[in-house]
Design a protein around this motif. Structure first.
Motif, short mmCIF file in Angstrom:
data_model
loop_
_atom_site.label_atom_id
_atom_site.label_comp_id
_atom_site.label_asym_id
_atom_site.label_seq_id
_atom_site.Cartn_x
_atom_site.Cartn_y
_atom_site.Cartn_z
N TRP A 1 13.35 16.71 -21.09
CA TRP A 1 13.68 15.62 -20.18
C TRP A 1 13.37 15.99 -18.74
O TRP A 1 12.83 15.18 -17.99
CB TRP A 1 15.17 15.25 -20.31
N TRP A 2 13.71 17.24 -18.33
CA TRP A 2 13.44 17.63 -16.95
C TRP A 2 11.95 17.71 -16.67
O TRP A 2 11.49 17.36 -15.58
CB TRP A 2 14.11 18.97 -16.64
N ILE A 3 11.16 18.16 -17.65
CA ILE A 3 9.71 18.17 -17.47
C ILE A 3 9.20 16.75 -17.30
O ILE A 3 8.37 16.47 -16.42
CB ILE A 3 9.03 18.85 -18.68
N GLY A 4 9.72 15.83 -18.13
CA GLY A 4 9.31 14.44 -17.99
C GLY A 4 9.74 13.83 -16.68
O GLY A 4 9.04 12.99 -16.10
N TYR A 5 10.91 14.26 -16.16
CA TYR A 5 11.42 13.72 -14.89
C TYR A 5 10.61 14.24 -13.70
O TYR A 5 10.24 13.48 -12.81
CB TYR A 5 12.89 14.09 -14.72
N VAL A 6 10.33 15.55 -13.71
CA VAL A 6 9.59 16.14 -12.58
C VAL A 6 8.13 15.69 -12.60
O VAL A 6 7.55 15.34 -11.57
CB VAL A 6 9.69 17.68 -12.64
N ALA A 7 7.52 15.68 -13.79
CA ALA A 7 6.11 15.29 -13.92
C ALA A 7 6.02 13.88 -14.48
O ALA A 7 5.40 13.63 -15.51
CB ALA A 7 5.38 16.27 -14.81
N ALA A 8 6.68 12.95 -13.80
CA ALA A 8 6.73 11.57 -14.29
C ALA A 8 5.32 11.01 -14.39
O ALA A 8 4.51 11.11 -13.46
CB ALA A 8 7.57 10.71 -13.35
N GLY A 9 5.03 10.44 -15.54
CA GLY A 9 3.72 9.85 -15.76
C GLY A 9 3.74 8.97 -16.99
O GLY A 9 4.77 8.80 -17.64
N ALA A 10 2.58 8.41 -17.32
CA ALA A 10 2.51 7.50 -18.46
C ALA A 10 2.79 8.23 -19.77
O ALA A 10 3.28 7.64 -20.73
CB ALA A 10 1.13 6.84 -18.52
N TRP A 11 2.51 9.54 -19.82
CA TRP A 11 2.68 10.28 -21.07
C TRP A 11 4.14 10.63 -21.34
O TRP A 11 4.51 10.96 -22.48
CB TRP A 11 1.87 11.58 -21.03
N THR A 12 5.01 10.57 -20.30
CA THR A 12 6.40 10.95 -20.50
C THR A 12 7.20 9.88 -21.23
O THR A 12 8.19 10.18 -21.89
CB THR A 12 7.08 11.25 -19.16
N ARG A 13 6.78 8.63 -21.12
CA ARG A 13 7.53 7.56 -21.77
C ARG A 13 7.55 7.70 -23.29
O ARG A 13 8.62 7.57 -23.90
CB ARG A 13 6.91 6.21 -21.37
N PRO A 14 6.40 7.98 -23.94
CA PRO A 14 6.45 8.20 -25.40
C PRO A 14 7.34 9.37 -25.80
O PRO A 14 7.97 9.35 -26.87
CB PRO A 14 4.99 8.45 -25.77
#
Length: 256
Positions: free
Chosen positions: A135-148
């Motif tokens: 979750w923290w990786i997805g939050y820091v590197a927010a992008g289209a790939w984090t939603r899936p």
């Protein structure tokens, strides 16, 4: 005096939706807070023990629901995207820790001949660390790939929670574990419905108005089931208190 309500035809649709979302988030936060208080009282006074890991998991999951409600209110009022990310994370951890709590209750107090754990307890820690890191990786590197990634976590944790919710209810029929699970399980099902609708809206499968309607109804139902769970816990506590209350038995006598 006219029969027409002064609010008819005079409201702003966007304002109405905003107020509805605020009330929905507030209902989640209040219901989860009440549930957390009642759970703590039950464990401390009735069970007379510390927070074993199954109760600790449930407490963290309920705390995540409180965070979700408060962060949702803040997001609706400010519109900050970084706060909205925390609401998504709160949903993820609500489902994850409720699922861990249900699985722990399923394995607790098992009969002697029952099958044991397939995985050791420390695997739970790895799952939690993995979810937090993802979750923290997805939050820091927010992008289209984090939603899936978040979507997979939502769906996987939801299936896990429902699976162990059903097994816990069957394995501990007539106990507090079963009573709590029976009331928590509908909340998980409603969360799944909201998640599926949200994902379908993101893929343009459903109209956004339909997604918003499902979210509002589903969120209110989740709050209702959380409050219902708190009521069930309070009833369990009341039944135990009456068993040990001398006034309950003072009219009774033992025959020789």
């Amino acid at each position: 005096m006219g029969a027409t309500s002064p609010f008819v035809g005079s409201g702003d649709p966007a304002g109405t939706v905003l107020v509805t979302r605020l009330l929905a988030h507030a209902s989640i936060a209040v219901a989860a807070a009440i549930l957390l208080v009642f759970l703590g009282i039950y464990v401390r006074r009735v069970l007379a023990e510390g927070f074993e890991y199954e109760w600790g998991y449930l407490a963290v999951g309920i705390g995540a629901a409180i965070v979700y409600g408060i962060a949702g209110i803040a997001t609706d009022l400010t519109g900050y995207a970084w706060i909205a990310a925390f609401t998504e994370g709160a949903v993820l951890f609500f489902i994850l820790f409720i699922a861990l709590g249900l699985r722990a209750m399923y394995h607790a107090d098992r009969p002697a001949g029952a099958s044991g754990r397939l995985l050791p307890v420390w695997i739970d820690g790895l799952v939690i660390v993995g979810f937090i890191a993802a979750w923290w990786i997805g939050y820091v590197a927010a992008g289209a790939w984090t939603r899936p990634v978040v979507a997979v976590g939502w769906i996987g944790a939801s299936i896990w929670a429902v699976f162990y919710g059903v097994r816990t209810t069957r394995a501990h029929e007539g106990t507090t574990f079963s009573a709590i699970t029976r009331h928590l399980l509908p909340a998980i099902v409603c969360i799944v419905a909201v998640i599926v609708a949200d994902l379908a809206g993101g893929l343009a499968v459903l109209d956004r108005t339909v997604v918003d309607a499902v979210w509002i109804v589903g969120t209110i139902l989740v709050a209702a089931f959380l409050f219902n769970t708190a009521t069930a816990i309070r009833q369990q506590e009341g039944e135990v208190e009456r068993m040990f209350d001398r006034t309950t038995w003072r009219q009774q006598r033992l025959d020789d």
